[in-house]
Design a protein around this motif. Structure first.
Motif, PDB file in Angstrom:
ATOM      1  N   GLU A 179       8.379  72.033  26.937  1.00 22.57           N
ATOM      2  CA  GLU A 179       8.785  70.688  27.279  1.00 22.57           C
ATOM      3  C   GLU A 179       9.413  70.620  28.460  1.00 22.57           C
ATOM      4  O   GLU A 179       9.009  69.611  29.305  1.00 22.57           O
ATOM      5  N   ASN A 180      10.268  71.682  28.778  1.00 21.49           N
ATOM      6  CA  ASN A 180      11.000  71.264  30.115  1.00 21.49           C
ATOM      7  C   ASN A 180       9.912  71.511  31.217  1.00 21.49           C
ATOM      8  O   ASN A 180      10.152  70.496  32.335  1.00 21.49           O
ATOM      9  N   VAL A 181       9.072  72.196  31.289  1.00 17.37           N
ATOM     10  CA  VAL A 181       8.013  72.522  32.291  1.00 17.37           C
ATOM     11  C   VAL A 181       7.209  71.091  32.311  1.00 17.37           C
ATOM     12  O   VAL A 181       6.891  70.769  33.405  1.00 17.37           O
ATOM     13  N   GLU A 182       6.595  70.970  31.177  1.00 21.76           N
ATOM     14  CA  GLU A 182       6.005  69.822  31.290  1.00 21.76           C
ATOM     15  C   GLU A 182       6.358  68.538  31.734  1.00 21.76           C
ATOM     16  O   GLU A 182       5.979  67.629  32.479  1.00 21.76           O
ATOM     17  N   LYS A 183       7.854  68.346  31.540  1.00 25.94           N
ATOM     18  CA  LYS A 183       8.470  67.211  32.113  1.00 25.94           C
ATOM     19  C   LYS A 183       8.749  67.301  33.826  1.00 25.94           C
ATOM     20  O   LYS A 183       8.597  66.330  34.317  1.00 25.94           O
ATOM     21  N   LEU A 184       8.903  68.568  34.037  1.00 23.32           N
ATOM     22  CA  LEU A 184       8.986  68.499  35.548  1.00 23.32           C
ATOM     23  C   LEU A 184       7.691  68.377  36.179  1.00 23.32           C
ATOM     24  O   LEU A 184       7.743  67.929  37.245  1.00 23.32           O
ATOM     25  N   THR A 185       6.504  68.900  35.379  1.00 22.19           N
ATOM     26  CA  THR A 185       5.392  68.811  36.319  1.00 22.19           C
ATOM     27  C   THR A 185       4.774  67.578  36.171  1.00 22.19           C
ATOM     28  O   THR A 185       3.670  67.402  36.844  1.00 22.19           O
ATOM     29  N   GLY A 186       5.199  66.801  35.339  1.00 22.80           N
ATOM     30  CA  GLY A 186       4.413  65.375  34.854  1.00 22.80           C
ATOM     31  C   GLY A 186       4.392  64.419  36.326  1.00 22.80           C
ATOM     32  O   GLY A 186       3.272  63.924  36.507  1.00 22.80           O
ATOM     33  N   GLY A 187       5.277  64.820  37.453  1.00 22.40           N
ATOM     34  CA  GLY A 187       4.985  63.991  38.597  1.00 22.40           C
ATOM     35  C   GLY A 187       3.934  64.595  39.679  1.00 22.40           C
ATOM     36  O   GLY A 187       3.762  64.213  40.674  1.00 22.40           O
ATOM     37  N   LEU A 188       3.538  65.599  39.334  1.00 26.33           N
ATOM     38  CA  LEU A 188       2.758  66.519  40.201  1.00 26.33           C
ATOM     39  C   LEU A 188       1.063  65.981  39.839  1.00 26.33           C
ATOM     40  O   LEU A 188       0.873  66.051  38.903  1.00 26.33           O
ATOM     41  N   ASP A 189       0.285  65.927  40.852  1.00 28.96           N
ATOM     42  CA  ASP A 189      -1.145  65.773  40.662  1.00 28.96           C
ATOM     43  C   ASP A 189      -1.678  67.016  40.331  1.00 28.96           C
ATOM     44  O   ASP A 189      -1.866  67.894  40.716  1.00 28.96           O
ATOM     45  N   ASN A 190      -2.629  66.810  39.099  1.00 28.03           N
ATOM     46  CA  ASN A 190      -3.202  68.073  38.554  1.00 28.03           C
ATOM     47  C   ASN A 190      -2.512  69.264  38.436  1.00 28.03           C
ATOM     48  O   ASN A 190      -3.038  70.482  38.377  1.00 28.03           O
ATOM     49  N   ALA A 191      -1.438  69.333  37.919  1.00 23.21           N
ATOM     50  CA  ALA A 191      -0.594  70.414  37.495  1.00 23.21           C
ATOM     51  C   ALA A 191      -1.223  70.976  36.284  1.00 23.21           C
ATOM     52  O   ALA A 191      -1.227  70.250  35.283  1.00 23.21           O
ATOM     53  N   LEU A 192      -1.274  72.330  36.326  1.00 26.55           N
ATOM     54  CA  LEU A 192      -2.023  72.616  34.951  1.00 26.55           C
ATOM     55  C   LEU A 192      -0.444  73.513  34.266  1.00 26.55           C
ATOM     56  O   LEU A 192       0.096  74.461  35.093  1.00 26.55           O
ATOM     57  N   VAL A 193      -0.600  73.418  33.219  1.00 26.07           N
ATOM     58  CA  VAL A 193       0.658  74.254  32.253  1.00 26.07           C
ATOM     59  C   VAL A 193       0.010  75.173  31.260  1.00 26.07           C
ATOM     60  O   VAL A 193      -0.507  74.765  30.408  1.00 26.07           O
ATOM     61  N   VAL A 194       0.498  76.289  31.241  1.00 24.38           N
ATOM     62  CA  VAL A 194      -0.187  77.359  30.312  1.00 24.38           C
ATOM     63  C   VAL A 194       0.813  78.278  29.846  1.00 24.38           C
ATOM     64  O   VAL A 194       1.807  78.565  30.776  1.00 24.38           O
ATOM     65  N   PRO A 195       0.716  78.582  28.324  1.00 21.87           N
ATOM     66  CA  PRO A 195       1.801  79.756  28.131  1.00 21.87           C
ATOM     67  C   PRO A 195       1.425  81.073  28.747  1.00 21.87           C
ATOM     68  O   PRO A 195       0.352  81.435  29.166  1.00 21.87           O
ATOM     69  N   CYS A 196       2.616  81.612  28.903  1.00 19.32           N
ATOM     70  CA  CYS A 196       2.424  83.145  29.285  1.00 19.32           C
ATOM     71  C   CYS A 196       3.571  83.881  29.325  1.00 19.32           C
ATOM     72  O   CYS A 196       4.628  83.815  30.011  1.00 19.32           O
TER      73      CYS A 196
END
Length: 73
Positions: free
Chosen positions: A44-61
């Motif tokens: 959730e933290n990463v998704e919130k931070l990246t929400g303002g970036l165009d085309n950001a990809l968020v994946v588990p690792c």
């Protein structure tokens, strides 16, 4: 400078992490960004931070899980 490049950032925990500062700098120079998170707690933290970036990809690792590492790349 980084247009048409893709950066993958590991280790973003919150807006004060060095990894986030690196990601912001890369994005500011035109890079498309991919981010990983370790465990559902940080997702959730990463998704919130990246929400303002165009085309950001968020994946588990989780680097202790080879399947997740392979899937992230």
């Amino acid at each position: 400078m980084l247009e048409n490049k893709v950066g993958m950032i590991f280790g973003v925990a919150n807006k004060r992490s060095i990894a986030w500062a690196c990601a912001e700098a890369c994005a500011a120079h035109g890079a498309r960004m991919a981010f990983t998170y370790q465990g559902e707690r940080l997702k959730e933290n990463v998704e919130k931070l990246t929400g303002g970036l165009d085309n950001a990809l968020v994946v588990p690792c989780d680097v202790t899980n080879q399947r997740e590492v392979d899937a992230a790349f």
